[in-house]
Design an enzyme around this catalytic site. Structure first.
Site, short mmCIF file in Angstrom:
data_model
loop_
_atom_site.label_atom_id
_atom_site.label_comp_id
_atom_site.label_asym_id
_atom_site.label_seq_id
_atom_site.Cartn_x
_atom_site.Cartn_y
_atom_site.Cartn_z
N HIS A 11 45.81 36.03 38.86
CA HIS A 11 46.13 37.07 39.83
C HIS A 11 46.86 36.40 40.99
O HIS A 11 46.60 35.23 41.29
CB HIS A 11 44.81 37.68 40.30
CG HIS A 11 44.94 38.92 41.11
ND1 HIS A 11 45.28 38.90 42.43
CD2 HIS A 11 44.77 40.24 40.79
CE1 HIS A 11 45.30 40.14 42.90
NE2 HIS A 11 44.99 40.98 41.92
N ASP B 137 37.56 32.63 39.90
CA ASP B 137 37.86 33.96 40.41
C ASP B 137 37.00 34.90 39.55
O ASP B 137 37.31 35.18 38.39
CB ASP B 137 39.36 34.22 40.24
CG ASP B 137 39.72 35.68 40.44
OD1 ASP B 137 38.82 36.53 40.52
OD2 ASP B 137 40.93 35.96 40.50
N GLN C 213 36.57 39.91 37.97
CA GLN C 213 36.41 40.75 36.78
C GLN C 213 35.23 40.32 35.93
O GLN C 213 34.99 40.92 34.88
CB GLN C 213 37.69 40.70 35.92
CG GLN C 213 38.93 41.20 36.61
CD GLN C 213 38.89 42.70 36.91
OE1 GLN C 213 38.08 43.45 36.34
NE2 GLN C 213 39.71 43.15 37.83
N LYS D 159 34.62 46.27 43.13
CA LYS D 159 34.85 46.38 41.70
C LYS D 159 33.52 46.48 40.95
O LYS D 159 33.47 46.37 39.73
CB LYS D 159 35.60 45.16 41.17
CG LYS D 159 37.03 45.06 41.67
CD LYS D 159 37.73 43.89 41.01
CE LYS D 159 39.03 43.53 41.69
NZ LYS D 159 40.06 44.54 41.59
N CYS E 217 49.31 42.65 39.65
CA CYS E 217 49.29 41.46 40.51
C CYS E 217 49.27 40.16 39.70
O CYS E 217 48.83 39.12 40.18
CB CYS E 217 48.12 41.47 41.49
SG CYS E 217 48.15 42.84 42.63
C1 PLP Z 1 41.32 38.79 38.47
C2 PLP Z 1 41.48 39.28 39.87
N1 PLP Z 1 41.53 38.38 40.85
C3 PLP Z 1 41.64 38.74 42.14
C4 PLP Z 1 41.74 40.06 42.48
C5 PLP Z 1 41.86 40.41 43.93
O1 PLP Z 1 40.78 41.17 44.30
P1 PLP Z 1 40.73 41.78 45.78
O2 PLP Z 1 41.94 42.63 45.92
O3 PLP Z 1 39.48 42.56 45.80
O4 PLP Z 1 40.74 40.64 46.69
C6 PLP Z 1 41.72 41.05 41.50
C7 PLP Z 1 41.88 42.47 41.82
O5 PLP Z 1 42.29 43.27 41.04
C8 PLP Z 1 41.57 40.64 40.15
O6 PLP Z 1 41.50 41.52 39.17
#
Ligand code: PLP
Length: 404
Positions: free
Chosen positions: A118, A195, A198, A221, A362
Site C-alpha cells: 500500500h 502492515d 488487513q 477496518k 492505493c
Molecule cells: C494494506 C493496507 N495498508 C495500509 C492501509 C492504510 O490504512 P489507513 O488509511 O487506515 O491508514 C490500508 C487501507 O486500505 C491497507 O489496506
C-alpha cells in the site's frame, strides 16, 4: 456463528436504498459499525465529554479510567505482554510513518518491502531515502503474487535494518508467511514491521508467538470508529525511538531550552486524544473477540469460495492473486477485459446496491508496473451472508453478459 444475530448489531444493515437491501462488500476499505461501538462512543459524549489523562475532576477521571481499560482490551486482543506496548494512532498510515521517522536509521541502511505494498508502506520509505539516505529495496513476488521466499532469503544480509511488509494484502487478500519471514530477519539482526491493516481484522493475531517488532493497523477496518488505529511495538524497542509529534501529553518536563519526554505509549500520543474513538476501539476489539477471530476467518473463506466459484466461470474476468479462495481471506479482486473498474463498481451499486471498491486501491506501484488500469474488489466480513455472496456473483454475471 449466528450471522442473522450479528447483522442485528449493525443498524445500517436494516436500511434499504430504493426498496432494496444493501450489500456491503467494501470491508477492506472500511467496515460497518455495530451498536456496541456506537454506544461506547456516545457514552463518552453523553456522560463525560472531557479530557483524559490530565484533569482530576470526575469527568476527567472517568475518561482516564475508560481509556486505560480500552488499551488493556487491545493488549488482550493482540495477546501482547503489556498495554504500554499499545499506542493509539489515527490509522495504519500514522503507525508506519511513526516508525519510519523515529527509528534511528543511518545512511545506507536497507529497508525491504514487497512489491505489493500500500502507498502507506511505500511513500514513507521514499521520504526516508531523501531525508536519511536509506536504501529501499523490493522483494518481487512469484508470478501468482505469493511471497518469493527464495528471493527474500537471497537478499537478506547484515545491511538490512528493517523488513516492512504488508501482512495480508488489500490488493487480493494474500497473507505472507510472516513467522518464517520474521525468523529469517531476526537471524540476520533486522527488525520487522508488519502492515496489519488487513490481517488484524480478519485473523487471530498472537503478537507474542509471531514475534513481530512493530505492527500497525486500523481500527476503522475492524468495526471500530473512523480515525483510529493502533501501533504495537515491543516495549524495549519503543523506548529507544525518538519522539514523533511532540507537545502536550508527551512531556515529562520542559524548560525554555529543552524537553524531557515521557515513556511510551504517552511519548507517542501528542495532544488531546480522540477519547470517544479510543473507547470505541476498545468496544470494537472486544466485539470481535467475543465472536472469535477464527470463526470470522472461516466465515470469510466460505463467502469467498462462493464468490470465486462464480467469477472463475466468467471468461473475461481475471482474478488477481492465488487461484484458491482460501489463500485470499475475504477478498476477490479482478479486472475485466475492456471494462473500466469504476464503471463496473457503479453499475453494481446502481442495479443491486452492491458496494465494492474499484481503482488501484492505493497500490499504484503494483498496477503501474504491470500496465493494469485497476481492479474491482469485493471484500466480505462477518456480517455478509452466503446469499449476498451469491447475489454478487449472479449480478456480476448478468451485468457482464449484457455488455457482450
Ligand atoms: C494494506 C493496507 N495498508 C495500509 C492501509 C492504510 O490504512 P489507513 O488509511 O487506515 O491508514 C490500508 C487501507 O486500505 C491497507 O489496506
Amino acid at each position: 456463528m449466528n450471522i442473522q444475530k450479528i447483522r442485528e448489531d449493525f443498524p445500517i444493515l436494516s436500511n434499504e436504498i430504493n426498496g432494496k437491501p444493501i450489500i456491503y462488500l467494501d470491508n477492506a476499505c472500511m467496515t460497518l459499525k455495530p451498536t456496541q461501538v456506537i454506544e461506547a462512543m456516545n457514552e463518552y459524549y453523553y456522560e463525560h465529554p472531557a479530557c483524559g489523562g490530565r484533569s482530576v475532576h470526575k469527568f476527567g477521571t472517568q475518561v482516564s479510567i475508560k481509556c486505560d481499560r480500552a488499551r488493556k482490551k487491545v493488549k488482550k486482543f493482540l495477546n501482547a505482554d503489556d498495554s504500554k506496548e499499545v499506542i493509539f494512532t489515527r490509522n495504519t498510515t500514522e503507525g508506519i510513518n511513526l516508525i519510519a521517522r523515529c527509528y534511528d536509521f543511518q545512511k545506507g541502511d536497507v529497508v525491504l518491502t514487497t512489491d505489493r505494498e500500500h502507498n502507506s508502506n511505500m511513500a514513507p520509505w521514499h521520504i526516508m531515502r531523501e531525508l536519511k539516505g536509506i536504501k529501499h529495496e523490493i522483494v518481487r513476488s512469484n508470478p501468482d503474487n505469493t511471497f518469493n521466499m527464495e528471493a527474500y532469503q537471497e537478499r537478506m544480509g547484515k545491511d538490512v535494518k528493517m523488513v516492512s511488509m504488508v501482512h495480508t494484502s488489500n490488493l487480493e487478500g494474500y497473507t505472507i508467511p510472516a513467522e518464517e519471514i520474521i525468523k529469517i530477519a531476526h537471524d540476520h539482526g533486522a527488525l520487522v514491521m508488519l502492515d496489519g491493516s488487513q490481517s488484524a481484522a480478519h485473523r487471530f493475531i498472537d503478537i507474542k508467538s509471531l514475534d513481530v517488532d512493530f505492527f500497525s493497523f486500523s481500527i476503522h477496518k475492524m468495526c471500530g470508529p473512523t480515525g483510529m488505529g493502533v501501533l504495537y511495538g515491543k516495549y524495549h524497542l519503543l523506548k529507544d525511538l525518538s519522539p514523533f509529534i511532540v507537545g502536550g501529553d508527551t512531556i515529562y518536563e520542559t524548560n525554555y531550552k529543552t524537553s524531557k519526554f515521557l515513556d511510551p505509549p504517552n511519548r507517542f500520543e501528542g495532544g488531546l486524544q480522540n477519547y470517544a474513538g479510543i473507547l470505541g476501539s476498545g468496544a470494537a476489539v472486544e466485539y470481535l473477540s467475543n465472536i472469535g477471530m477464527k470463526n470470522i476467518q472461516e466465515h470469510e473463506t466460505k463467502l469467498n469460495t462462493i464468490m470465486t466459484s462464480k467469477l472463475d466461470n466468467i471468461s473475461n474476468v481475471h482474478i488477481i492473486g492465488p487461484k484458491e479462495p482460501e489463500k485470499r481471506a475475504g477478498i476477490v479482486a479482478f479486472w475485466v477485459d475492456d471494462m473500466d473498474a469504476h464503471d463496473l463498481a457503479m453499475i453494481l451499486d446502481e442495479v443491486a446496491n452492491i458496494m465494492v471498491r474499484s481503482g488501484m486501491h492505493c497500490v499504484h506501484s503494483w498496477f503501474n508496473s504491470r500496465g493494469i488500469n485497476g481492479s474491482t474488489r469485493a471484500s466480505a466480513y462477518l456480517y455478509n451472508t452466503e446469499e449476498e455472496a451469491k447475489i454478487f456473483g449472479d449480478t456480476l454475471e448478468e451485468v457482464l453478459g449484457k455488455m457482450e
